[in-house]
Design a protein around this motif. Structure first.
Motif, PDB file in Angstrom:
ATOM      1  N   PRO A   1       0.942  -1.171   0.302  1.00  0.00           N
ATOM      2  CA  PRO A   1       0.159   0.048  -0.210  1.00  0.00           C
ATOM      3  C   PRO A   1       0.985   1.323   0.330  1.00  0.00           C
ATOM      4  O   PRO A   1       0.673   2.571  -0.421  1.00  0.00           O
ATOM      5  CB  PRO A   1      -0.872  -0.244   1.121  1.00  0.00           C
ATOM      6  N   GLU A   2       1.928   1.155   0.754  1.00  0.00           N
ATOM      7  CA  GLU A   2       2.166   2.459   0.384  1.00  0.00           C
ATOM      8  C   GLU A   2       3.313   3.008  -0.431  1.00  0.00           C
ATOM      9  O   GLU A   2       3.545   4.064  -0.718  1.00  0.00           O
ATOM     10  CB  GLU A   2       3.864   2.959   1.726  1.00  0.00           C
ATOM     11  N   THR A   3       3.605   1.440  -1.296  1.00  0.00           N
ATOM     12  CA  THR A   3       4.697   1.720  -2.257  1.00  0.00           C
ATOM     13  C   THR A   3       3.809   2.499  -3.478  1.00  0.00           C
ATOM     14  O   THR A   3       3.685   3.225  -4.250  1.00  0.00           O
ATOM     15  CB  THR A   3       4.952   0.719  -2.558  1.00  0.00           C
ATOM     16  N   ARG A   4       2.257   1.842  -3.241  1.00  0.00           N
ATOM     17  CA  ARG A   4       1.349   2.049  -4.816  1.00  0.00           C
ATOM     18  C   ARG A   4       0.990   3.448  -4.763  1.00  0.00           C
ATOM     19  O   ARG A   4       0.967   4.421  -5.240  1.00  0.00           O
ATOM     20  CB  ARG A   4       0.844   0.645  -4.523  1.00  0.00           C
ATOM     21  N   LYS A   5       1.041   4.012  -3.501  1.00  0.00           N
ATOM     22  CA  LYS A   5       0.399   5.414  -3.111  1.00  0.00           C
ATOM     23  C   LYS A   5       1.962   6.556  -3.731  1.00  0.00           C
ATOM     24  O   LYS A   5       1.162   7.319  -4.235  1.00  0.00           O
ATOM     25  CB  LYS A   5      -0.024   5.566  -0.731  1.00  0.00           C
ATOM     26  N   TYR A   6       2.577   6.189  -2.545  1.00  0.00           N
ATOM     27  CA  TYR A   6       3.894   7.045  -3.750  1.00  0.00           C
ATOM     28  C   TYR A   6       3.906   6.525  -5.351  1.00  0.00           C
ATOM     29  O   TYR A   6       3.878   8.074  -5.875  1.00  0.00           O
ATOM     30  CB  TYR A   6       5.367   6.406  -3.105  1.00  0.00           C
ATOM     31  N   LEU A   7       3.498   6.246  -5.473  1.00  0.00           N
ATOM     32  CA  LEU A   7       3.685   5.730  -7.253  1.00  0.00           C
ATOM     33  C   LEU A   7       2.626   6.417  -7.682  1.00  0.00           C
ATOM     34  O   LEU A   7       3.053   7.493  -9.198  1.00  0.00           O
ATOM     35  CB  LEU A   7       3.685   3.780  -7.804  1.00  0.00           C
ATOM     36  N   LYS A   8       1.332   6.321  -7.169  1.00  0.00           N
ATOM     37  CA  LYS A   8       0.366   6.682  -7.917  1.00  0.00           C
ATOM     38  C   LYS A   8       0.619   8.547  -7.016  1.00  0.00           C
ATOM     39  O   LYS A   8      -0.192   8.929  -8.968  1.00  0.00           O
ATOM     40  CB  LYS A   8      -0.935   5.961  -6.972  1.00  0.00           C
ATOM     41  N   GLU A   9       0.487   8.940  -6.353  1.00  0.00           N
ATOM     42  CA  GLU A   9       0.402  10.804  -6.124  1.00  0.00           C
ATOM     43  C   GLU A   9       1.404  11.014  -7.313  1.00  0.00           C
ATOM     44  O   GLU A   9       1.237  12.204  -8.101  1.00  0.00           O
ATOM     45  CB  GLU A   9       0.899  10.578  -4.669  1.00  0.00           C
ATOM     46  N   ASN A  10       2.757  10.668  -7.509  1.00  0.00           N
ATOM     47  CA  ASN A  10       3.757  11.034  -8.104  1.00  0.00           C
ATOM     48  C   ASN A  10       3.802  11.113  -9.717  1.00  0.00           C
ATOM     49  O   ASN A  10       3.601  12.147 -10.498  1.00  0.00           O
ATOM     50  CB  ASN A  10       5.290  10.022  -7.711  1.00  0.00           C
ATOM     51  N   LEU A  11       2.413   9.771 -10.270  1.00  0.00           N
ATOM     52  CA  LEU A  11       2.482   9.994 -11.884  1.00  0.00           C
ATOM     53  C   LEU A  11       1.475  10.929 -11.589  1.00  0.00           C
ATOM     54  O   LEU A  11       0.637  11.237 -12.486  1.00  0.00           O
ATOM     55  CB  LEU A  11       1.747   8.235 -11.749  1.00  0.00           C
ATOM     56  N   ALA A  12       0.127  10.371 -10.450  1.00  0.00           N
ATOM     57  CA  ALA A  12      -1.066  11.515 -11.152  1.00  0.00           C
ATOM     58  C   ALA A  12      -0.512  12.917 -11.612  1.00  0.00           C
ATOM     59  O   ALA A  12      -1.274  13.711 -11.860  1.00  0.00           O
ATOM     60  CB  ALA A  12      -1.954  11.305 -10.054  1.00  0.00           C
TER      61      ALA A  12
END
Length: 213
Positions: A50-61
């Motif tokens: 969850p923490e990794t995917r959240k970081y990737l999601k937020e930065n891509l967005a």
């Protein structure tokens, strides 16, 4: 092109921590293409953290909006980028579609799943860029469906010359959270690899099709 140095190093750190990227210079992997490789990347693993995917999601967005403005639709490239693409679409409160490598042989015979965005702005999300061939195949399908493809973002890029040329030929911008150069730098900084292993990994990148230890 990477988004920025800090993001590139942090992304590499996270991918190494969860073994989404594995570096094995002395025990190389064999890719589907037949290439021997000291690196294997499977970014689908990030969905389990969850923490990794959240970081990737937020930065891509965040980058998509900064670079392209808010598009009308987010498209993921099947199958690796369906998960992360949908997360990005959710973060931006946008419709999501995904593109198969080719049309299905049965049913509605779709290549694009979801509502095809005729004359709408689309940003394509990928998990990994190697040669860029499959990624650009998805872009071709979207354009044939009359979508206005603004560009592509991805988690990681091997940085092969052939990929750079393919995207240049397609006149499509590509930006990634991290790449091979920053991965090796992060791996050295954290003691994940030795200097000798770094040299082996660098030699592979210069001629991956013919490399062997």
């Amino acid at each position: 092109m990477i988004f920025d140095k800090d993001t590139a190093k942090k992304t590499a750190e996270l991918l190494l921590q969860i073994n989404a990227i594995k570096l094995q210079p002395q025990e190389p992997f064999t890719w589907a293409s037949g290439w021997k490789s000291p690196i294997y990347c499977d970014n689908r693993i990030t969905l389990s953290y969850p923490e990794t995917r959240k970081y990737l999601k937020e930065n891509l967005a965040k980058f998509i909006v900064a670079e392209y403005g808010k598009p009308d639709v987010i498209a993921g490239v099947a199958t690796g980028a369906i998960g992360i693409g949908m997360l990005v679409a959710e973060a931006l409160d946008l419709p999501f579609i995904y593109v198969r490598p080719e049309a299905k042989k049965h049913g509605r015979q779709n290549q694009i799943e979801g509502i095809v965005p005729t004359n709408k702005n689309v940003v394509v999300v990928e998990d990994l860029i190697s040669t860029g061939k499959s990624s650009l195949n998805a872009v071709k399908a979207l354009k044939e469906a009359n979508a206005n493809v603004k560009g592509m973002v991805a988690i990681f890029n091997y940085g092969f010359d052939i990929a750079d040329q393919n995207f240049k030929d397609a006149a499509l911008s590509l930006h990634t959270l991290s790449n091979y150069e920053n991965l090796l730098e992060q791996a050295m900084d954290t003691g994940y690899i030795t200097k000798e292993q770094q040299e082996t990994l660098q030699s592979w990148r210069t001629n991956p099709a013919e490399w062997n230890i």
